[in-house]
Design a protein around this motif. Structure first.
Motif, PDB file in Angstrom:
ATOM      1  N   SER A  27       0.767  -1.123  -0.130  1.00  0.00           N
ATOM      2  CA  SER A  27       0.046   0.151   0.037  1.00  0.00           C
ATOM      3  C   SER A  27       1.100   1.281  -0.077  1.00  0.00           C
ATOM      4  N   THR A  63      -4.636   2.905  -3.153  1.00  0.00           N
ATOM      5  CA  THR A  63      -3.787   1.824  -1.999  1.00  0.00           C
ATOM      6  C   THR A  63      -4.949   1.015  -1.742  1.00  0.00           C
ATOM      7  N   GLN A 110       2.219   1.789  -3.337  1.00  0.00           N
ATOM      8  CA  GLN A 110       1.243   2.433  -4.371  1.00  0.00           C
ATOM      9  C   GLN A 110       1.235   3.786  -4.304  1.00  0.00           C
ATOM     10  N   ASP A 111       1.236   4.215  -2.954  1.00  0.00           N
ATOM     11  CA  ASP A 111       0.851   5.614  -2.693  1.00  0.00           C
ATOM     12  C   ASP A 111       1.996   6.199  -3.157  1.00  0.00           C
TER      13      ASP A 111
END
Length: 79
Positions: A18, A29, A21-22
């Motif tokens: 996550s 996310t 991805q952010d």
């Protein structure tokens, strides 16, 4: 996310996924974690059926080839 204290290895992996991805996209996310969770569930079901590691790895390699574009495959060689 940064204030969470996570102990389980799989949960740690999802938190890192996550965060990555952010950093890369700034969004998505939740989607990434949901997809990863679904993949883990599917892998768990397959692992119960397929006990031969060679078949297991062949399946994962095939999945990677199907889902990776040429730019992802090239990026793996650069690292």
């Amino acid at each position: 996310m940064s204030q969470m204290e996570v102990f389980h290895p799989t949960a740690k992996m999802l938190v890192e996924l996550s965060k990555a991805q952010d950093i890369e996209a700034g969004d998505g996310t939740t989607s990434v974690v949901v997809i990863a969770g679904a993949l883990l569930a599917a892998c768990s079901q397959l692992l119960a059926k397929v006990r031969t590691s060679r078949l297991w790895m062949r399946g994962l390699d095939s999945a990677e080839e199907l889902t990776s574009g040429p730019e992802q495959r090239n990026r793996a060689f650069i690292r």
